[in-house]
Design a protein around this motif. Structure first.
Motif, PDB file in Angstrom:
ATOM      1  N   PRO A 145       0.933  -1.201  -0.115  1.00  0.00           N
ATOM      2  CA  PRO A 145       0.014   0.253  -0.067  1.00  0.00           C
ATOM      3  C   PRO A 145       0.939   1.418  -0.103  1.00  0.00           C
ATOM      4  CG  PRO A 145      -0.069  -1.054   2.051  1.00  0.00           C
ATOM      5  CD  PRO A 145       0.800  -2.123   1.374  1.00  0.00           C
ATOM      6  N   LEU A 146       0.469   2.356  -0.640  1.00  0.00           N
ATOM      7  CA  LEU A 146       1.097   3.593  -0.785  1.00  0.00           C
ATOM      8  C   LEU A 146       1.570   3.958   0.665  1.00  0.00           C
ATOM      9  CD1 LEU A 146       2.085   6.189  -2.304  1.00  0.00           C
ATOM     10  CD2 LEU A 146      -0.179   7.128  -1.867  1.00  0.00           C
ATOM     11  N   LEU A 147       0.355   3.912   1.923  1.00  0.00           N
ATOM     12  CA  LEU A 147       0.595   4.507   3.225  1.00  0.00           C
ATOM     13  C   LEU A 147      -0.074   3.408   4.128  1.00  0.00           C
ATOM     14  CD1 LEU A 147      -0.020   8.202   2.621  1.00  0.00           C
ATOM     15  CD2 LEU A 147       2.136   7.231   3.310  1.00  0.00           C
ATOM     16  N   SER A 148       0.266   3.550   5.288  1.00  0.00           N
ATOM     17  CA  SER A 148      -0.468   2.516   6.343  1.00  0.00           C
ATOM     18  C   SER A 148      -1.874   3.357   6.365  1.00  0.00           C
ATOM     19  CB  SER A 148       0.432   2.453   7.688  1.00  0.00           C
ATOM     20  OG  SER A 148       0.331   3.917   8.186  1.00  0.00           O
ATOM     21  N   PRO A 149      -2.902   2.533   7.076  1.00  0.00           N
ATOM     22  CA  PRO A 149      -4.051   3.137   7.472  1.00  0.00           C
ATOM     23  C   PRO A 149      -3.986   4.270   8.436  1.00  0.00           C
ATOM     24  CG  PRO A 149      -4.536   0.659   7.435  1.00  0.00           C
ATOM     25  CD  PRO A 149      -3.016   0.824   7.268  1.00  0.00           C
ATOM     26  N   ALA A 150      -3.040   4.320   9.259  1.00  0.00           N
ATOM     27  CA  ALA A 150      -2.795   5.188  10.288  1.00  0.00           C
ATOM     28  C   ALA A 150      -2.361   6.771   9.613  1.00  0.00           C
ATOM     29  CB  ALA A 150      -1.836   4.734  11.434  1.00  0.00           C
ATOM     30  N   SER A 151      -1.343   6.431   8.736  1.00  0.00           N
ATOM     31  CA  SER A 151      -0.988   7.693   8.008  1.00  0.00           C
ATOM     32  C   SER A 151      -2.076   8.196   6.944  1.00  0.00           C
ATOM     33  CB  SER A 151       0.230   7.185   7.187  1.00  0.00           C
ATOM     34  OG  SER A 151       1.271   7.097   8.192  1.00  0.00           O
ATOM     35  N   ILE A 152      -2.707   7.336   6.558  1.00  0.00           N
ATOM     36  CA  ILE A 152      -3.899   8.051   5.469  1.00  0.00           C
ATOM     37  C   ILE A 152      -4.901   8.626   6.516  1.00  0.00           C
ATOM     38  CG2 ILE A 152      -5.891   7.298   4.098  1.00  0.00           C
ATOM     39  CD1 ILE A 152      -4.146   5.246   2.951  1.00  0.00           C
ATOM     40  N   THR A 153      -5.066   7.925   7.619  1.00  0.00           N
ATOM     41  CA  THR A 153      -6.219   8.603   8.657  1.00  0.00           C
ATOM     42  C   THR A 153      -5.538  10.114   9.008  1.00  0.00           C
ATOM     43  OG1 THR A 153      -6.932   6.637   9.159  1.00  0.00           O
ATOM     44  CG2 THR A 153      -7.321   8.740  10.873  1.00  0.00           C
ATOM     45  N   ALA A 154      -4.121  10.069   9.346  1.00  0.00           N
ATOM     46  CA  ALA A 154      -3.593  11.414   9.867  1.00  0.00           C
ATOM     47  C   ALA A 154      -3.700  12.296   8.602  1.00  0.00           C
ATOM     48  CB  ALA A 154      -2.033  11.037  10.144  1.00  0.00           C
ATOM     49  N   MET A 155      -3.461  11.958   7.333  1.00  0.00           N
ATOM     50  CA  MET A 155      -3.534  12.959   6.197  1.00  0.00           C
ATOM     51  C   MET A 155      -4.787  13.380   6.053  1.00  0.00           C
ATOM     52  SD  MET A 155      -0.454  11.801   3.659  1.00  0.00           S
ATOM     53  CE  MET A 155      -0.865  13.023   2.322  1.00  0.00           C
ATOM     54  N   SER A 156      -5.928  12.519   6.427  1.00  0.00           N
ATOM     55  CA  SER A 156      -7.434  12.871   6.075  1.00  0.00           C
ATOM     56  C   SER A 156      -8.125  13.456   7.236  1.00  0.00           C
ATOM     57  CB  SER A 156      -7.819  11.658   5.765  1.00  0.00           C
ATOM     58  OG  SER A 156      -7.411  11.055   4.616  1.00  0.00           O
ATOM     59  N   SER A 157      -7.208  13.554   8.324  1.00  0.00           N
ATOM     60  CA  SER A 157      -7.955  14.363   9.634  1.00  0.00           C
ATOM     61  C   SER A 157      -7.521  15.704  10.019  1.00  0.00           C
ATOM     62  CB  SER A 157      -7.634  13.249  10.765  1.00  0.00           C
ATOM     63  OG  SER A 157      -8.254  12.163  10.417  1.00  0.00           O
ATOM     64  N   TYR A 158      -8.026  16.607  10.301  1.00  0.00           N
ATOM     65  CA  TYR A 158      -7.583  18.022  10.731  1.00  0.00           C
ATOM     66  C   TYR A 158      -6.761  17.801  12.048  1.00  0.00           C
ATOM     67  CZ  TYR A 158     -10.091  19.812   6.588  1.00  0.00           C
ATOM     68  OH  TYR A 158     -10.309  20.223   5.425  1.00  0.00           O
ATOM     69  N   GLN A 159      -5.397  18.241  11.910  1.00  0.00           N
ATOM     70  CA  GLN A 159      -4.708  18.198  13.016  1.00  0.00           C
ATOM     71  C   GLN A 159      -4.631  19.666  13.900  1.00  0.00           C
ATOM     72  OE1 GLN A 159      -3.150  15.329  13.533  1.00  0.00           O
ATOM     73  NE2 GLN A 159      -3.774  14.517  11.575  1.00  0.00           N
ATOM     74  N   LEU A 160      -5.094  20.756  12.967  1.00  0.00           N
ATOM     75  CA  LEU A 160      -5.220  22.088  13.720  1.00  0.00           C
ATOM     76  C   LEU A 160      -6.310  22.820  13.286  1.00  0.00           C
ATOM     77  CD1 LEU A 160      -2.954  24.021  15.165  1.00  0.00           C
ATOM     78  CD2 LEU A 160      -2.273  24.833  13.057  1.00  0.00           C
ATOM     79  N   ALA A 161      -6.974  23.587  14.017  1.00  0.00           N
ATOM     80  CA  ALA A 161      -8.114  24.304  13.724  1.00  0.00           C
ATOM     81  C   ALA A 161      -8.084  25.460  14.666  1.00  0.00           C
ATOM     82  CB  ALA A 161      -9.437  23.425  14.274  1.00  0.00           C
ATOM     83  N   ILE A 162      -8.425  26.648  14.106  1.00  0.00           N
ATOM     84  CA  ILE A 162      -8.747  27.951  15.126  1.00  0.00           C
ATOM     85  C   ILE A 162      -9.731  27.648  15.865  1.00  0.00           C
ATOM     86  CG2 ILE A 162      -9.749  29.139  13.075  1.00  0.00           C
ATOM     87  CD1 ILE A 162      -8.222  31.688  14.004  1.00  0.00           C
ATOM     88  N   GLN A 163     -11.028  27.022  15.464  1.00  0.00           N
ATOM     89  CA  GLN A 163     -11.868  26.744  16.290  1.00  0.00           C
ATOM     90  C   GLN A 163     -12.399  25.379  15.604  1.00  0.00           C
ATOM     91  OE1 GLN A 163     -13.480  27.980  18.950  1.00  0.00           O
ATOM     92  NE2 GLN A 163     -11.793  29.436  19.083  1.00  0.00           N
ATOM     93  N   GLU A 164     -13.078  24.593  16.586  1.00  0.00           N
ATOM     94  CA  GLU A 164     -13.498  23.056  15.993  1.00  0.00           C
ATOM     95  C   GLU A 164     -13.989  23.146  14.538  1.00  0.00           C
ATOM     96  OE1 GLU A 164     -15.487  19.112  17.771  1.00  0.00           O
ATOM     97  OE2 GLU A 164     -15.518  21.043  19.116  1.00  0.00           O
ATOM     98  N   GLN A 165     -14.886  24.110  14.533  1.00  0.00           N
ATOM     99  CA  GLN A 165     -15.926  24.397  13.247  1.00  0.00           C
ATOM    100  C   GLN A 165     -14.831  24.815  11.911  1.00  0.00           C
ATOM    101  OE1 GLN A 165     -19.711  26.369  14.268  1.00  0.00           O
ATOM    102  NE2 GLN A 165     -18.741  26.257  16.414  1.00  0.00           N
ATOM    103  N   VAL A 166     -13.682  25.209  12.278  1.00  0.00           N
ATOM    104  CA  VAL A 166     -13.118  26.147  11.431  1.00  0.00           C
ATOM    105  C   VAL A 166     -11.523  25.470  11.409  1.00  0.00           C
ATOM    106  CG1 VAL A 166     -12.557  28.347  10.437  1.00  0.00           C
ATOM    107  CG2 VAL A 166     -14.397  28.102  11.878  1.00  0.00           C
ATOM    108  N   PRO A 167     -11.544  24.038  10.767  1.00  0.00           N
ATOM    109  CA  PRO A 167     -10.102  23.573  10.700  1.00  0.00           C
ATOM    110  C   PRO A 167      -9.197  24.229   9.893  1.00  0.00           C
ATOM    111  CG  PRO A 167     -11.884  22.273   9.522  1.00  0.00           C
ATOM    112  CD  PRO A 167     -12.441  23.494  10.074  1.00  0.00           C
TER     113      PRO A 167
END
Length: 674
Positions: free
Chosen positions: A302-324
Motif C-alpha cells: 500500500p502507498l501508506l498505512s491506514p494510520a498515515s492515511i487517517t492522519a492525512m485525512s484528519s484535521y490536525q490544527l483548527a482555529i476553532q473546532e468548526q473552522v479547521p
C-alpha cells in the motif's frame, strides 16, 4: 480595488507575481461528515462526463478556460479523465488527459507529505521528532521552550518567520544551474517567531525542509525518492518533480495577458518540493484512487498505512473546532468553506506562474476530483461549487442550532487591527457594532459579521470568521478568507495632538499600529504640516519595498539631502522628475497632483491594475496631472479632504500635501481600513 490593496507592498514587476508562487492552500472543508449511505454523489461515468461537458460548455467558463484537464474517481474507479481546450495555440494540439502535463504547483506538497509519512510508517521518522535531529548540528533560533517537530512542519505550524519564493525562484535561463535543496535550506534558515504548534501560517519553507529530512533519512535525493517510492509503484509515469526533456515536450503552454507564449522555466532550488511537480490528470486519478481506498500499488504494497492515511485525512490544527486549518498535506482554506454543503472535504490548491490546480477529496465517500489548467482564472472555484451543488446538495452551517449572541461589551475584546502572518500588508480591522455583530474592513473589503458561536461569526455570504485565544483568554489570532492566521496587533500609542475623534485618526492610528509610522508617539504629530518632495519619495518607496538604485541623479541640490538615494531611485525608475536647471527641490512641499502622478506610476510599475475612467473633476489640475488625479480618485486613495460640490470633485490638486492627507493615502494603499 482589491488587487491594489493586496499587492502594493510587493516588490516591483516580476517579484510581485513570484510572491504568489506555490502559495495556495486547500480550498474547502466541512465541519461534520455526513453518513456516506445517505449521499448521492457521482456514480455513473457517462453522467459525470455529461456534467463536466456541460460545465465546460458554459459561456463564462469558456472565457476563462485555456487548456484544462480534470479527473473524477470514486471507490477506486475512474469516473472521468478528460481534457478540454488545446495544449498549444500554435500546434492546435488538443489536451490529452494521459499525455498533456501541467505544473500543479502547491498540490506538490501532498506528495511531499506522503514521502514523509512513508518514512514515519517505517519507523525512520517520528512525528514528535525535534527537527534539529536531522540538521547535522544546526541549532534553530527558537526562543521558546517548545521545539519545532516534524508534525509542526506537516501542519504549517512551525512558527517560522516567513520564507517565500522570490524573483530568483523562477529560472528562465537554461544555462543557470539552480542550487541544491540543502544549500537553499541553510542559506536563509528562518528563526521561530511564534510558539511551535499554536498558529497556522502557510509555509513553503517547512515543506522544503520536510523534503530535506526525507533525503537525509532515506539517503536518496528527494526527486529520486518520489520516483522510486511513490510514482513508479502507482504507475504515475508522467509525473515528476523534475522537468525532463520528455515531459517538457508534453507540457501545456501558457500565455501572458497579451496572448504571448511564455518560455518554459525551471524552479529553484533544483528539487523545489513545495511546488515543482508536474503531472497528468490520468496519473492524479491513480494517486487519488490509491489514497482513498488504501489499495496496494503495483509492487503489492500500500502507498501508506491506514494510520498515515487517517492522519492525512484528519484535521490536525483548527482555529476553532468548526473552522479547521490543516491535515498533514492538505488544508481547509476559508474562502470556499460555505460551499461544501455540509460535507467533510479535504483539499489542496496550487498556483504558479501560468498554471492553477485544485485537488479535493471526500474521504468518507472515497470520492476525489482533480482539476488543472494553464490560466490563473478561478475555474477551479467554479467547478468545486458546481460539483458540490450537483452531487451533494445541501447547506453548510456553523455554530449550534441555538446560540445566544453575546453583548457588545463582551465582543469588544475582539476589536483591533489584525495582520496576516505571511503577508503583513493583508490587514483587517474589527470592531463590535452591536449584540452578536462585528464589522470588519481592510484588505478583504468591508463586511458585517453575525455571531454563531463564542468565537465564530459568519459574513453576508456565510463565510466564517473565527478567533483564537491564548491560555489566559486573550484574543491572539483571527482567520477569515486569508490562507493563514492574522495576528492581533498591539493598539497604537497615538499622538498627543490626534484625539480619537480627529477626522484622520482612523488613518493615522492604524498606520502607527502596523509600524509604517515610526515617529515618536510622545511628541505632536503636526497633522497639518506639509510633506516635502524628498520625504514623500522616501516614505512611499520604503512602503513599496523598492530596492535602491545606484544610478546618480543629475541634481546639484540633493547632494547633502538625507533623501538623496530615494530621489536617485525614483528618477531612475521614471517615477519622478526634476524641477529644472539641475534642481530637484527636495525640501519643497510636494503638491497633491505631483503625489498622484508618482503613486500612479509606481502602481503601474508594480503591475497593479489601475482602473480607468473619468470623474467630473473641478478646474485647477494641471494638464500633465489630470490622468493621474483621475486614477487616484477612481482608486479612492484619499481622505475626507476631497470634496464634491455641485457635482464636481475638488481634489485640491495644486495644494501642498500635508501629513494627515499623506497618512490616509499610505493606509489606503495597504488596505481600506475604516
Amino acid at each position: 480595488m482589491k488587487a491594489i490593496r493586496l499587492n502594493v507592498m510587493c516588490k516591483l514587476a516580476l517579484t510581485a507575481v513570484i510572491l504568489f508562487v506555490f502559495t495556495m492552500g486547500g480550498t474547502a472543508f466541512a465541519q461534520t461528515p455526513s453518513s456516506p449511505a445517505q449521499l448521492p454523489g457521482p456514480a455513473d461515468p457517462k453522467e459525470v462526463e455529461s456534467f463536466l461537458d456541460q460545465f465546460f460548455a458554459r459561456e463564462d467558463i469558456m472565457k476563462k478556460a485555456g487548456a484544462v484537464s480534470v479527473a473524477v474517481v470514486k471507490e477506486g474507479q475512474v469516473l472521468a479523465n478528460k481534457g478540454y481546450g488545446i495544449a498549444n495555440k500554435s500546434s492546435g494540439l488538443p489536451v490529452d488527459p494521459d499525455q498533456t502535463v501541467f505544473r500543479i504547483a502547491s498540490v506538490s506538497k501532498v506528495f511531499t507529505a506522503v514521502a514523509a509519512m512513508q518514512l514515519v510508517d517505517q519507523g525512520k521518522i517520528s512525528l514528535k521528532d525535534n527537527i534539529e535531529k536531522y540538521l547535522d548540528g544546526y541549532k534553530v533560533r527558537n526562543p521558546f521552550g517548545t521545539p519545532v517537530t516534524v508534525s509542526d512542519l506537516l501542519a504549517h505550524a512551525s512558527g517560522f518567520e516567513v520564507r517565500d519564493p522570490d524573483s530568483d525562484s523562477i529560472v528562465f535561463d537554461p544555462s543557470v544551474q539552480p542550487p541544491s535543496l540543502e544549500k537553499e535550506i541553510f542559506k536563509n534558515f528562518p528563526p521561530v517567531l511564534r510558539k511551535p504548534g499554536e498558529s497556522y501560517m502557510y509555509d513553503n519553507f517547512a515543506y522544503s525542509l520536510l523534503a530535506y529530512i526525507v533525503q537525509k533519512v532515506s539517503g536518496e535525493e528527494f526527486t529520486q525518492y518520489t520516483e522510486k517510492h511513490i510514482f513508479e509503484p502507482l504507475g504515475m509515469t508522467s509525473t515528476s518533480f523534475a522537468l525532463s526533456d520528455k515531459l517538457k515536450s508534453r507540457l501545456a503552454s501558457t500565455y501572458d495577458s497579451s496572448g504571448n507564449e511564455l518560455p518554459v522555466y525551471r524552479l529553484s532550488s533544483k528539487e523545489a518540493p513545495a511546488g515543482s511537480m508536474i503531472a497528468t490528470t490520468g496519473d492524479m486519478a491513480r494517486f487519488m484512487s490509491a489514497f482513498l481506498t488504501g489499495a496496494p500499488a503495483k509492487d503489492g504494497k500500500p502507498l501508506l498505512s491506514p494510520a498515515s492515511i487517517t492522519a492525512m485525512s484528519s484535521y490536525q490544527l483548527a482555529i476553532q473546532e468548526q473552522v479547521p486549518d490543516t491535515t498533514y498535506g492538505f488544508e481547509a482554506g476559508a474562502y470556499l468553506s460555505e460551499k461544501t454543503n455540509g460535507q467533510f472535504v479535504i483539499a489542496k490548491g496550487g498556483d504558479i506562474l501560468g498554471f492553477s490546480s485544485l485537488l479535493w477529496l471526500l474521504p468518507q465517500q472515497k470520492v476525489g476530483v482533480f482539476i488543472t489548467y494553464n490560466t490563473s482564472a478561478n475555474i477551479r472555484d467554479d467547478l468545486f461549487s458546481a460539483f458540490m451543488d450537483h452531487y451533494y446538495p445541501g447547506k453548510t452551517s456553523f455554530g449550534p442550532s441555538a446560540f445566544s449572541p453575546q453583548p457588545t461589551a463582551k465582543l469588544e475584546q475582539l476589536g483591533g487591527i489584525y495582520s496576516d502572518l505571511r503577508s503583513s500588508s493583508l490587514l483587517m480591522k474589527i470592531k463590535a457594532t452591536g449584540n452578536g455583530t462585528l464589522e470588519g474592513s481592510g484588505s478583504f473589503g468591508h463586511h458585517q459579521f453575525k455571531q454563531v458561536d463564542q468565537y465564530v461569526f459568519v459574513d453576508e455570504a456565510g463565510k466564517p470568521l473565527a478567533f483564537k485565544t491564548d491560555a489566559q483568554g486573550k484574543v491572539t489570532y483571527l482567520k477569515y478568507v486569508n490562507v493563514s492566521y492574522s495576528a492581533k496587533l498591539p493598539a497604537a500609542a497615538g499622538f498627543p495632538d490626534i484625539p480619537a475623534n480627529h477626522p484622520y485618526a482612523g488613518y493615522i492610528y492604524p498606520l502607527q499600529t502596523i509600524k509604517l509610522l515610526t515617529e515618536d508617539a510622545s511628541k505632536p504629530f503636526q497633522p497639518l504640516s506639509t510633506v516635502s518632495r524628498g520625504q514623500f519619495l522616501h516614505d512611499i518607496l520604503q512602503q513599496f519595498n523598492v530596492p535602491a538604485s545606484a544610478q546618480p541623479a543629475p541634481f546639484k541640490d540633493i547632494l547633502s539631502s538625507p533623501y538623496k538615494t530615494d530621489i536617485q531611485t525614483a528618477v531612475a525608475l521614471g517615477l519622478a522628475a526634476g524641477a529644472g536647471k539641475d534642481r530637484f527641490e527636495p525640501e519643497r512641499a510636494i503638491l497633491r497632483q505631483e503625489a498622484a502622478v508618482i503613486i500612479t506610476r509606481l502602481l503601474k510599475a508594480s503591475n497593479v491594475p489601475v482602473p480607468p475612467g473619468k470623474n467630473n473633476l473641478a478646474p485647477g489640475t494641471d494638464a500633465w496631472a489630470v490622468s493621474a488625479v483621475q486614477n487616484v480618485l477612481n482608486m479612492k486613495l484619499y481622505g475626507p479632504e476631497v470634496l464634491v460640490e455641485n457635482g464636481q470633485i475638488d481634489y485640491g490638486s495644486t495644494r501642498p500635501l500635508n501629513k494627515q492627507e499623506f497618512a490616509a493615502i499610505r493606509l489606503l494603499l495597504v488596505a481600506p481600513i475604516e
